[in-house]
Motif scaffolding. Structure first.
Motif, PDB file in Angstrom:
ATOM      1  N   GLY A  31       1.605  -7.627  -9.166  1.00 42.28           N
ATOM      2  CA  GLY A  31       1.685  -6.324  -9.814  1.00 42.28           C
ATOM      3  C   GLY A  31       0.354  -5.725 -10.198  1.00 42.28           C
ATOM      4  N   ASN A  32      -0.762  -6.433  -9.941  1.00 44.52           N
ATOM      5  CA  ASN A  32      -2.079  -5.857 -10.201  1.00 44.52           C
ATOM      6  C   ASN A  32      -2.373  -4.796  -9.152  1.00 44.52           C
ATOM      7  OD1 ASN A  32      -2.599  -7.773 -12.340  1.00 44.52           O
ATOM      8  ND2 ASN A  32      -2.898  -9.290 -10.717  1.00 44.52           N
ATOM      9  N   SER A  33      -3.003  -3.695  -9.544  1.00 44.56           N
ATOM     10  CA  SER A  33      -3.193  -2.605  -8.584  1.00 44.56           C
ATOM     11  C   SER A  33      -4.540  -1.914  -8.779  1.00 44.56           C
ATOM     12  CB  SER A  33      -2.064  -1.576  -8.715  1.00 44.56           C
ATOM     13  OG  SER A  33      -2.092  -0.960  -9.989  1.00 44.56           O
ATOM     14  N   ASN A  34      -4.993  -1.292  -7.703  1.00 49.38           N
ATOM     15  CA  ASN A  34      -6.154  -0.397  -7.714  1.00 49.38           C
ATOM     16  C   ASN A  34      -5.775   0.863  -6.945  1.00 49.38           C
ATOM     17  OD1 ASN A  34      -8.288  -1.920  -9.076  1.00 49.38           O
ATOM     18  ND2 ASN A  34      -8.163  -3.326  -7.334  1.00 49.38           N
ATOM     19  N   THR A  35      -6.367   1.987  -7.343  1.00 52.10           N
ATOM     20  CA  THR A  35      -6.093   3.248  -6.661  1.00 52.10           C
ATOM     21  C   THR A  35      -7.400   3.837  -6.151  1.00 52.10           C
ATOM     22  OG1 THR A  35      -4.159   3.694  -8.054  1.00 52.10           O
ATOM     23  CG2 THR A  35      -5.120   5.559  -6.886  1.00 52.10           C
ATOM     24  N   TYR A  36      -7.425   4.098  -4.860  1.00 45.45           N
ATOM     25  CA  TYR A  36      -8.553   4.779  -4.229  1.00 45.45           C
ATOM     26  C   TYR A  36      -8.203   6.276  -4.176  1.00 45.45           C
ATOM     27  CZ  TYR A  36     -10.090   0.136  -2.722  1.00 45.45           C
ATOM     28  OH  TYR A  36     -10.501  -1.172  -2.689  1.00 45.45           O
ATOM     29  N   VAL A  37      -9.087   7.125  -4.703  1.00 44.26           N
ATOM     30  CA  VAL A  37      -8.834   8.570  -4.771  1.00 44.26           C
ATOM     31  C   VAL A  37      -9.728   9.269  -3.749  1.00 44.26           C
ATOM     32  CG1 VAL A  37      -8.821  10.627  -6.207  1.00 44.26           C
ATOM     33  CG2 VAL A  37      -8.212   8.403  -7.202  1.00 44.26           C
ATOM     34  N   LEU A  38      -9.078   9.965  -2.825  1.00 45.08           N
ATOM     35  CA  LEU A  38      -9.799  10.718  -1.800  1.00 45.08           C
ATOM     36  C   LEU A  38      -9.634  12.206  -2.087  1.00 45.08           C
ATOM     37  CD1 LEU A  38      -8.484   8.819   1.364  1.00 45.08           C
ATOM     38  CD2 LEU A  38     -10.260   8.114  -0.241  1.00 45.08           C
ATOM     39  N   THR A  39     -10.740  12.923  -2.231  1.00 50.20           N
ATOM     40  CA  THR A  39     -10.685  14.377  -2.412  1.00 50.20           C
ATOM     41  C   THR A  39     -11.094  15.008  -1.087  1.00 50.20           C
ATOM     42  OG1 THR A  39     -11.223  14.183  -4.760  1.00 50.20           O
ATOM     43  CG2 THR A  39     -11.503  16.342  -3.737  1.00 50.20           C
ATOM     44  N   VAL A  40     -10.096  15.510  -0.371  1.00 45.82           N
ATOM     45  CA  VAL A  40     -10.322  16.099   0.954  1.00 45.82           C
ATOM     46  C   VAL A  40     -10.348  17.618   0.796  1.00 45.82           C
ATOM     47  CG1 VAL A  40      -9.493  16.294   3.316  1.00 45.82           C
ATOM     48  CG2 VAL A  40      -9.165  14.155   2.037  1.00 45.82           C
ATOM     49  N   ILE A  82       0.855  -1.192   0.000  1.00 51.56           N
ATOM     50  CA  ILE A  82       0.000   0.000   0.000  1.00 51.56           C
ATOM     51  C   ILE A  82       0.888   1.237   0.000  1.00 51.56           C
ATOM     52  CG2 ILE A  82      -1.835   1.266   1.182  1.00 51.56           C
ATOM     53  CD1 ILE A  82      -2.577  -1.351   2.603  1.00 51.56           C
ATOM     54  N   THR A  83       0.575   2.191  -0.881  1.00 47.58           N
ATOM     55  CA  THR A  83       1.241   3.496  -0.838  1.00 47.58           C
ATOM     56  C   THR A  83       0.179   4.574  -0.728  1.00 47.58           C
ATOM     57  OG1 THR A  83       1.272   3.709  -3.255  1.00 47.58           O
ATOM     58  CG2 THR A  83       3.207   2.715  -2.206  1.00 47.58           C
ATOM     59  N   VAL A  84       0.487   5.595   0.057  1.00 44.81           N
ATOM     60  CA  VAL A  84      -0.383   6.763   0.190  1.00 44.81           C
ATOM     61  C   VAL A  84       0.397   7.955  -0.340  1.00 44.81           C
ATOM     62  CG1 VAL A  84      -1.652   8.251   1.760  1.00 44.81           C
ATOM     63  CG2 VAL A  84      -1.609   5.776   2.160  1.00 44.81           C
ATOM     64  N   ASN A  85      -0.076   8.492  -1.458  1.00 50.41           N
ATOM     65  CA  ASN A  85       0.656   9.566  -2.163  1.00 50.41           C
ATOM     66  C   ASN A  85       2.104   9.174  -2.400  1.00 50.41           C
ATOM     67  OD1 ASN A  85      -1.606  11.094  -2.378  1.00 50.41           O
ATOM     68  ND2 ASN A  85      -0.917  12.767  -1.075  1.00 50.41           N
ATOM     69  N   GLY A  86       2.295   7.899  -2.788  1.00 47.85           N
ATOM     70  CA  GLY A  86       3.621   7.415  -3.169  1.00 47.85           C
ATOM     71  C   GLY A  86       4.474   6.896  -2.043  1.00 47.85           C
ATOM     72  N   LYS A  87       4.044   7.030  -0.790  1.00 48.02           N
ATOM     73  CA  LYS A  87       4.822   6.560   0.358  1.00 48.02           C
ATOM     74  C   LYS A  87       4.223   5.271   0.904  1.00 48.02           C
ATOM     75  CE  LYS A  87       6.521  11.128   1.715  1.00 48.02           C
ATOM     76  NZ  LYS A  87       6.619  12.120   2.804  1.00 48.02           N
ATOM     77  N   LYS A  88       5.088   4.267   1.117  1.00 51.77           N
ATOM     78  CA  LYS A  88       4.629   2.958   1.560  1.00 51.77           C
ATOM     79  C   LYS A  88       4.076   3.029   2.985  1.00 51.77           C
ATOM     80  CE  LYS A  88       6.147  -1.871   1.651  1.00 51.77           C
ATOM     81  NZ  LYS A  88       7.280  -2.792   1.404  1.00 51.77           N
ATOM     82  N   VAL A  89       2.931   2.384   3.180  1.00 56.20           N
ATOM     83  CA  VAL A  89       2.262   2.376   4.487  1.00 56.20           C
ATOM     84  C   VAL A  89       1.845   0.940   4.789  1.00 56.20           C
ATOM     85  CG1 VAL A  89       0.307   3.220   5.832  1.00 56.20           C
ATOM     86  CG2 VAL A  89       1.427   4.724   4.178  1.00 56.20           C
ATOM     87  N   PRO A  90       2.204   0.376   5.960  1.00 56.94           N
ATOM     88  CA  PRO A  90       1.753  -0.975   6.319  1.00 56.94           C
ATOM     89  C   PRO A  90       0.240  -1.016   6.488  1.00 56.94           C
ATOM     90  CG  PRO A  90       3.606  -0.262   7.693  1.00 56.94           C
ATOM     91  CD  PRO A  90       3.120   0.947   6.963  1.00 56.94           C
ATOM     92  N   ASN A 146      -4.068   9.884  -3.092  1.00 52.18           N
ATOM     93  CA  ASN A 146      -4.151   8.617  -3.819  1.00 52.18           C
ATOM     94  C   ASN A 146      -3.649   7.474  -2.940  1.00 52.18           C
ATOM     95  OD1 ASN A 146      -5.093   9.739  -6.288  1.00 52.18           O
ATOM     96  ND2 ASN A 146      -3.028  10.464  -6.704  1.00 52.18           N
ATOM     97  N   VAL A 147      -4.496   6.472  -2.758  1.00 50.96           N
ATOM     98  CA  VAL A 147      -4.135   5.272  -2.001  1.00 50.96           C
ATOM     99  C   VAL A 147      -4.057   4.125  -3.002  1.00 50.96           C
ATOM    100  CG1 VAL A 147      -4.732   3.731  -0.114  1.00 50.96           C
ATOM    101  CG2 VAL A 147      -5.329   6.163   0.025  1.00 50.96           C
ATOM    102  N   LYS A 148      -2.836   3.664  -3.274  1.00 49.73           N
ATOM    103  CA  LYS A 148      -2.624   2.622  -4.286  1.00 49.73           C
ATOM    104  C   LYS A 148      -2.346   1.291  -3.597  1.00 49.73           C
ATOM    105  CE  LYS A 148       0.024   1.583  -8.477  1.00 49.73           C
ATOM    106  NZ  LYS A 148       1.105   2.048  -9.384  1.00 49.73           N
ATOM    107  N   VAL A 149      -3.065   0.245  -4.032  1.00 48.23           N
ATOM    108  CA  VAL A 149      -2.909  -1.107  -3.482  1.00 48.23           C
ATOM    109  C   VAL A 149      -2.400  -2.003  -4.609  1.00 48.23           C
ATOM    110  CG1 VAL A 149      -4.005  -2.980  -2.206  1.00 48.23           C
ATOM    111  CG2 VAL A 149      -4.880  -0.637  -1.985  1.00 48.23           C
ATOM    112  N   THR A 150      -1.272  -2.703  -4.381  1.00 48.11           N
ATOM    113  CA  THR A 150      -0.665  -3.553  -5.410  1.00 48.11           C
ATOM    114  C   THR A 150      -0.462  -4.951  -4.844  1.00 48.11           C
ATOM    115  OG1 THR A 150       0.517  -1.629  -6.277  1.00 48.11           O
ATOM    116  CG2 THR A 150       1.261  -3.799  -7.017  1.00 48.11           C
ATOM    117  N   ASP A 151      -0.986  -5.963  -5.557  1.00 47.23           N
ATOM    118  CA  ASP A 151      -0.793  -7.333  -5.082  1.00 47.23           C
ATOM    119  C   ASP A 151       0.571  -7.857  -5.524  1.00 47.23           C
ATOM    120  OD1 ASP A 151      -0.907  -8.262  -7.715  1.00 47.23           O
ATOM    121  OD2 ASP A 151      -2.988  -8.920  -7.584  1.00 47.23           O
ATOM    122  N   THR A 152       0.889  -9.105  -5.152  1.00 48.67           N
ATOM    123  CA  THR A 152       2.229  -9.648  -5.389  1.00 48.67           C
ATOM    124  C   THR A 152       2.489  -9.949  -6.856  1.00 48.67           C
ATOM    125  OG1 THR A 152       1.375 -11.841  -4.823  1.00 48.67           O
ATOM    126  CG2 THR A 152       2.477 -10.594  -3.075  1.00 48.67           C
TER     127      THR A 152
END
Length: 743
Positions: free
Chosen positions: A429-438, A395-403, A421-427
């Motif tokens: 390489g498939n990924s989805n991005t959750y976009v939060l507009t705050v 998981i990365t949040v705005n490009g920074k890895k987060v456990p 942008n919250v990007k989730v990538t499986d092992t």
């Protein structure tokens, strides 16, 4: 009781022995030839019976350069003795199960050996290891041992009956060069062979097959080695029969190292499947061929029948593994096993997503990837807590890895909308991005609009909250328009052409042909801070008098006569502007009539000191830039080069050197530069030669540096101290007193 037949082989053997004895008697006094000594096994004697019987047998070399000992008597024991100077280090037999080898201590401290309890009088190989004591050399000698013929252990005919009704007959003398009996090219359809032995009178004999009384042998593809043993009065002799059956490119069995084949294995079924868990990363197979002479390759690697193959790496999903059989005749067949390794659970989705401040809208659902949230203006940053569905996902949040389950580093929020942008990538390489507009609410003193438009009009440039002047083009037939707006702070007050509105749009505004100015005033929530947006709404063709008009993103000016001004200066509201040949207002550096000017982003001509891209410039009262000249300001002198840039450091002008400090101010008097002293005259020029301060003499060389230590000037020697002062009188220098007045 069966009468023994006359053996012509035995009669011939006795005649040969008699001739040898006769020859020996004739030439007994002749010394042995060296060739005979060479052909003997050095240091070894073979006795028939006990050593005391003194009955020996010759061990010699045959035409194939092999050691042989032939015509050994049946029913006897044998004794091997080491001759003087040698020792027997070891003894082995190829027929160990049918005789006894036993060491016997000798007088030299080593061992002699006996061969006894012989049950099988077939030929065998005796391997003797001899050591020459004087040199310590050890040599291994294989000796082929064979016995006298015994008709009681011989057969007349060997008959082989096959299960298809065919039979083949072999005579006693029908051996190959290796002394074996062969039946080649037996059909692959034959399953069994039944062995019969008949003596010379065609009377059935007693014998065993492969150690068993069962005379039926199951045949496999390739060579079938069959041992036929004849026994008479505790003496035995073995015969080897080789039946070569044509091979079949088939397996008897195929066993995986894990799991079970589907369907169950059958020689005539060639396609199988097998499923293993995801933790199973390798697999192996054990094949057993119908034909023992066939070659087997599993996944390209050769495997012996009945042996386990190499481990084969399994990828997730289907893995096709081929088992290829090839007979000696070139027939091939392929068994295919599709091993399915269950895929590891993977997911590029979240099961939870939250903010440290604010709530997501809509409520979180792992299948929804866009959300909004609003926070108060006092919230300047937020953290994001994502929870992965797959523990192995990244998981990365705005490009920074987060456990997974941890809160990200706090993200700064500007006023207004902020994308996270919250990007989730499986092992895989498939990924989805959750976009939060705050959206962070704007402060009370915020006076910007969030949107601004005109009905039936096209704005230029595109709206930006911090761009305050626009042109709006409408068709000539449009007589009235409305101004539409939203404010960044929903508590701001909006006036359009002096009238306050709260519903997001103005009343209809009547338009004249040409340029029409619409003013939008915004007053902040604090009722103090204000700003103004200006719209130049142009209906049809451009018309204007003594005013600015924005056309296609370019500012133009129309004078009092309504004529567009081009390629000249314009003074408007006590500020100077310049319009190019197209009538467009210019910004930045421009050159006009050979002089340089600078116009800011609003097009206003600048004067006075001006800093741009690392250099200071001075723009005179008329806006022109000073170049290649001296100038004095506030009683200080400055120099500007050909590019108008303020000079610092050393400057050469009209052949004389000047020095300007880091602010560009011309220096006077003593200065220190690069650890050296210089003197600058009152006019700013660098001093050379002698300098008298009224008390002390100094000397400055041609580069302007103040002299120190011993110097030769105009052929005379002088001494200057560390401060540059010329010294006179008596001084202790260089380890001695010197009168500087006489130097």
């Amino acid at each position: 009781m069966r009468v023994k037949n006359i053996s012509w082989k035995r009669i011939i053997s006795y005649l040969l022995i008699f001739s040898v004895l006769f020859t020996t008697a004739q030439f007994g006094s002749i010394k042995k030839a060296s060739a005979e000594a060479t052909n003997q096994v050095p240091g070894l004697t073979l006795y028939v019976g006990d050593k005391a019987d003194s009955k020996t047998r010759i061990i010699d070399k045959n035409s194939a350069d092999e050691y042989v000992c032939e015509y050994l008597p049946i029913g006897k024991t044998f004794y091997l003795a080491a001759q003087t100077g040698y020792s027997i280090e070891g003894l082995q037999t190829s027929n160990a199960g049918n005789m006894t080898l036993q060491p016997r201590g000798n007088q030299s401290g080593g061992n002699d050996w006996t061969i006894s309890s012989i049950k099988d009088y077939s030929s065998f190989t005796l391997t003797v290891t001899m050591k020459e004591i004087s040199t310590g050399t050890t040599t291994v000698y294989p000796i082929k041992m064979s016995f006298e013929d015994d008709s009681s252990l011989e057969f007349g005919t060997m008959r082989v009956n096959f299960d298809n009704g065919d039979s083949q007959t072999l005579d006693f003398d029908g051996t190959n060069e290796d002394g074996n009996y062969e039946l080649p090219d037996i059909a692959s359809t034959i399953k069994t062979a039944t062995i019969e032995l008949l003596d010379s009178n065609n009377t059935p004999m007693s014998f065993t097959v492969n150690g068993s009384s069962n005379k039926v042998v199951n045949l496999v593809g390739g060579e079938n080695n069959i041992i036929v043993t004849v026994t008479h009065l505790n003496s035995s002799k073995q015969y080897k029969l080789i039946i070569t059956k044509k091979g079949e490119a088939k397996l008897q069995s195929l066993t995986p190292s894990t799991g079970a084949l589907s369907p169950a294995f059958s020689s005539s079924v060639y396609d199988y499947t097998l499923t293993v868990p995801t933790t199973q990363t390798t697999i192996a197979f054990t094949p057993v061929a119908v034909d023992n002479a066939s070659t087997i390759k599993i996944d390209g690697a050769t495997v012996k029948s009945g042996y386990k193959s190499q481990n084969i790496k399994l990828d997730e999903g289907d893995n096709e593994i081929e088992v290829v059989l090839k007979t000696k005749d070139g027939d091939t067949s392929t068994y295919t096993v599709v091993v399915t390794r269950t895929a590891l659970f993977r997911s590029a989705q979240l099961t939870g997503l939250s903010l440290t401040s604010g709530s997501l809208s809509p409520a979180f659902n792992k299948g929804i990837f866009e959300y909004t949230a609003t926070v108060e203006n006092s919230v300047t940053s937020v953290g994001v807590t994502p929870i992965a569905e797959d523990a192995n996902a990244t998981i990365t949040v705005n490009g920074k890895k987060v456990p997974s389950g941890a809160t990200s580093p706090y993200i700064s929020l500007d006023e207004g909308a902020n994308a996270i942008n919250v990007k989730v990538t499986d092992t895989k390489g498939n990924s989805n991005t959750y976009v939060l507009t705050v959206t962070r609410k704007y402060s009370k003193d915020n006076v910007n609009l969030a949107s601004l438009s005109v009905t039936d009009g096209t704005m230029s440039p595109k709206f930006d909250p911090e761009t305050y002047v626009y042109s709006v083009k409408v068709q000539r037939n449009i007589e009235k328009v409305r101004v539409l707006y939203t404010s960044q702070n929903d508590k701001s007050k909006i006036k359009i052409n002096g009238k306050e509105y709260t519903n997001g749009q103005s009343d209809l505004i009547k338009l004249e042909i040409g340029a029409n100015l619409v003013v939008v005033e915004v007053t902040a929530e604090d009722n103090k801070t204000t700003t103004t947006y200006k719209l130049s709404v142009i209906r049809g063709d451009i018309e204007g008098t003594n005013q600015w008009v924005l056309v296609s993103g370019e500012w133009t000016f129309y004078n009092a006569a309504g004529v567009q001004v081009k390629n000249q200066w314009v003074k408007y509201d006590n500020q100077w502007y310049f319009l190019d040949v197209n009538g467009h207002m210019l910004t930045g550096w421009i050159t006009e009539s050979g002089k340089w000017y600078y116009l800011n982003t609003a097009g206003i001509m600048q004067t006075g000191w001006f800093y741009d891209k690392g250099y200071w410039y001075y723009l005179q009262g008329d806006g022109s830039m000073r170049t290649n000249m001296w100038a004095t300001y506030d009683g200080k002198w400055y120099f500007f080069n050909n590019f108008g840039q303020l000079q610092t450091g050393w400057t050469l002008y009209l052949g004389r050197w000047y020095f300007m400090d880091e602010h560009g101010v011309m220096q006077k008097g003593w200065i220190t530069y690069d650890k050296n002293k210089y003197y600058i005259n009152d006019d700013g020029t660098m001093r050379n030669g002698w300098l008298y301060s009224g008390k002390v003499w100094y000397y400055l060389d041609e580069s302007g540096k103040m002299a120190r230590g011993w110097q030769t000037i105009d052929g005379k020697k002088y001494y200057f101290d560390a401060n540059g002062a010329m010294k006179t009188g008596m001084m202790f220098l260089d380890g001695q007193w010197i009168n500087l007045n006489n130097v």
